[in-house]
Motif scaffolding. Structure first.
Motif, short mmCIF file in Angstrom:
data_model
loop_
_atom_site.label_atom_id
_atom_site.label_comp_id
_atom_site.label_asym_id
_atom_site.label_seq_id
_atom_site.Cartn_x
_atom_site.Cartn_y
_atom_site.Cartn_z
N ARG A 238 0.85 -1.20 0.00
CA ARG A 238 0.00 0.00 0.00
C ARG A 238 0.88 1.23 0.00
NH1 ARG A 238 -5.31 -0.95 0.44
NH2 ARG A 238 -5.93 -3.07 1.09
N ASP A 239 0.51 2.18 -0.85
CA ASP A 239 1.30 3.41 -0.94
C ASP A 239 0.96 4.34 0.21
OD1 ASP A 239 -1.10 4.67 -1.57
OD2 ASP A 239 -0.68 4.76 -3.73
N GLU A 240 1.53 5.54 0.19
CA GLU A 240 1.35 6.46 1.30
C GLU A 240 -0.09 6.92 1.48
OE1 GLU A 240 2.52 8.67 -2.42
OE2 GLU A 240 3.21 6.90 -1.30
N ARG A 241 -0.92 6.71 0.45
CA ARG A 241 -2.34 7.05 0.55
C ARG A 241 -3.20 5.86 0.95
NH1 ARG A 241 -3.25 8.96 -5.36
NH2 ARG A 241 -1.91 7.13 -5.60
N GLY A 242 -2.56 4.71 1.13
CA GLY A 242 -3.30 3.51 1.50
C GLY A 242 -3.87 2.75 0.32
N VAL A 243 -3.48 3.14 -0.88
CA VAL A 243 -4.00 2.48 -2.09
C VAL A 243 -3.21 1.19 -2.35
CG1 VAL A 243 -4.36 2.70 -4.58
CG2 VAL A 243 -4.75 4.67 -3.06
N LEU A 244 -3.93 0.11 -2.63
CA LEU A 244 -3.28 -1.17 -2.90
C LEU A 244 -2.58 -1.16 -4.25
CD1 LEU A 244 -2.87 -4.17 -2.04
CD2 LEU A 244 -4.97 -4.68 -3.30
N ASN A 245 -1.32 -1.56 -4.25
CA ASN A 245 -0.53 -1.64 -5.47
C ASN A 245 0.25 -2.95 -5.46
OD1 ASN A 245 -0.85 0.85 -7.12
ND2 ASN A 245 -0.25 1.84 -5.22
N TYR A 246 0.98 -3.19 -6.56
CA TYR A 246 1.80 -4.39 -6.67
C TYR A 246 3.18 -4.03 -7.20
CZ TYR A 246 -2.46 -7.14 -6.10
OH TYR A 246 -3.63 -7.68 -5.61
N HIS A 247 4.19 -4.60 -6.57
CA HIS A 247 5.55 -4.47 -7.09
C HIS A 247 5.67 -5.27 -8.38
CE1 HIS A 247 7.14 -2.44 -3.58
NE2 HIS A 247 6.67 -3.39 -2.78
N PRO A 248 6.65 -4.94 -9.23
CA PRO A 248 6.86 -5.72 -10.45
C PRO A 248 7.39 -7.12 -10.13
CG PRO A 248 8.56 -4.04 -10.19
CD PRO A 248 7.54 -3.76 -9.14
N ALA A 249 7.24 -8.01 -11.11
CA ALA A 249 7.57 -9.42 -10.90
C ALA A 249 9.02 -9.64 -10.51
CB ALA A 249 7.25 -10.20 -12.17
N TYR A 250 9.93 -8.83 -11.03
CA TYR A 250 11.35 -9.06 -10.75
C TYR A 250 11.71 -8.78 -9.29
CZ TYR A 250 11.78 -3.97 -11.41
OH TYR A 250 11.62 -2.61 -11.33
N MET A 251 10.78 -8.19 -8.52
CA MET A 251 11.06 -7.91 -7.12
C MET A 251 10.61 -9.04 -6.19
SD MET A 251 10.36 -3.79 -6.82
CE MET A 251 11.07 -3.73 -5.16
N LEU A 252 10.05 -10.11 -6.74
CA LEU A 252 9.68 -11.25 -5.91
C LEU A 252 10.94 -11.92 -5.39
CD1 LEU A 252 7.21 -13.03 -4.98
CD2 LEU A 252 7.73 -14.50 -6.95
N LYS A 253 11.08 -12.01 -4.09
CA LYS A 253 12.31 -12.52 -3.48
C LYS A 253 12.41 -14.03 -3.54
CE LYS A 253 13.61 -8.38 -2.18
NZ LYS A 253 14.76 -7.72 -2.85
N ASP A 254 11.31 -14.72 -3.35
CA ASP A 254 11.30 -16.18 -3.28
C ASP A 254 10.69 -16.75 -4.55
OD1 ASP A 254 11.10 -18.85 -2.70
OD2 ASP A 254 10.04 -18.60 -0.80
N GLY A 255 11.52 -17.35 -5.40
CA GLY A 255 11.04 -17.89 -6.65
C GLY A 255 10.04 -19.03 -6.48
N GLN A 256 10.03 -19.66 -5.31
CA GLN A 256 9.06 -20.73 -5.05
C GLN A 256 7.62 -20.20 -5.01
OE1 GLN A 256 9.91 -24.01 -4.86
NE2 GLN A 256 12.00 -23.36 -5.32
N LEU A 257 7.49 -18.88 -4.87
CA LEU A 257 6.15 -18.27 -4.80
C LEU A 257 5.71 -17.75 -6.16
CD1 LEU A 257 6.70 -16.22 -1.51
CD2 LEU A 257 5.72 -18.51 -1.75
N GLU A 258 6.41 -18.10 -7.20
CA GLU A 258 6.15 -17.59 -8.55
C GLU A 258 4.71 -17.82 -9.01
OE1 GLU A 258 7.69 -18.61 -13.11
OE2 GLU A 258 8.65 -19.51 -11.37
N ARG A 259 4.15 -18.97 -8.70
CA ARG A 259 2.82 -19.33 -9.20
C ARG A 259 1.72 -19.02 -8.21
NH1 ARG A 259 2.86 -22.34 -13.81
NH2 ARG A 259 0.83 -23.24 -13.35
#
Length: 263
Positions: A238-259
């Protein structure tokens, strides 16, 4: 009053300071025409070899496929707009250009098109057809029937390059060269990316400035149809206004969570 150029420079400086480290990569506006071979091989340094230890083996396997086991006219690539086959297509293109510089034939691509595909995926596929000069064969319906139709239409095809990694469903026991299973049309499947990781794919795409489907920048980490694919909940914020957002795919730390966005 500031000139327009000064305002643009200030805006760029603000964005660079505001965005997370590593969020920006160079944009190749003339990707279709710049020297892919020179750009790729000039950036193969010790840093890349350390970052992507599988890259050298993948290049050797592609050369074995195209030079020792088959001819280029007997090989095609399975391409559906996903990140893995996008990385593989670029490597395939580079090897073809390097080993067969006088070859003018288009790269043959096989695209099994799922029902209710994302418009962004279709747009990216069409852009990629132009970018890499592909001769793409699209098929819908049952995958086995589609492959049978494709091979009947292209009887010269003896091998299909595929972007599977061992962490993909039903892929843990695959070999780099493996014929289709019993009951399927007979063709050699070639898997150059088997030992790559999720993070390795993203390091490769971003290090070499390779265009990829825009959905990955909005929180999708694995792409299927619109019915079974959602943004990965592990990338929510959530950004500073509380709006739900998503980071880009390359920022996923654990590749096991890909799917985690697939059902």
């Amino acid at each position: 009053m500031e000139s327009d150029d000064d305002g643009i420079a200030d805006a760029e400086d603000y964005l660079r300071k505001s965005l997370p480290e590593g969020a920006l990569v160079r944009y190749e506006s003339a990707f279709e025409s710049y020297d892919l071979d020179r750009t790729f091989y000039d950036r193969l340094d010790d840093e890349v070899n350390e970052m992507l230890p599988q890259l050298s083996d993948t290049m050797k396997l592609l050369e074995e496929c195209l030079c020792d086991r088959f001819s280029p006219s007997e090989v095609c690539i399975s391409f559906n707009g996903g990140k893995d086959c996008t990385a593989l297509l670029h490597l395939y293109h580079v090897v073809l250009r390097r080993r067969f510089p006088k070859r003018t034939e288009k790269i043959v691509a096989y695209y099994w098109q799922c029902l209710n595909s994302f418009p962004e995926v279709e747009q990216f596929v069409e852009e990629t057809v132009l970018r890499y000069n592909l001769d793409i064969w699209k098929v819908t319906g049952p995958m086995r029937n589609g492959l049978k139709q494709f091979l009947a239409d292209r009887p010269q095809i003896k091998a299909i390059l595929m972007g599977n990694r061992r962490t993909d469903p039903h892929s843990e026991h695959l070999q780099p060269f493996q014929e289709t299973d019993s009951g399927w049309p007979k063709v050699m499947r070639v898997f150059p990316l088997l030992d790559w990781s999720y993070s390795g794919i993203w390091k490769f795409l971003r290090h070499f400035y390779i265009p990829y489907c825009s959905l990955y920048d909005t929180g999708y980490t694995s792409l299927g149809s619109r019915h079974n694919t959602a943004q990965n909940p592990n990338l929510e914020y959530r950004d500073e206004r509380g709006v739900l957002n998503y980071h880009p795919a390359y920022m996923l730390k654990d590749g096991q969570l890909e799917r985690n966005g697939r059902n």
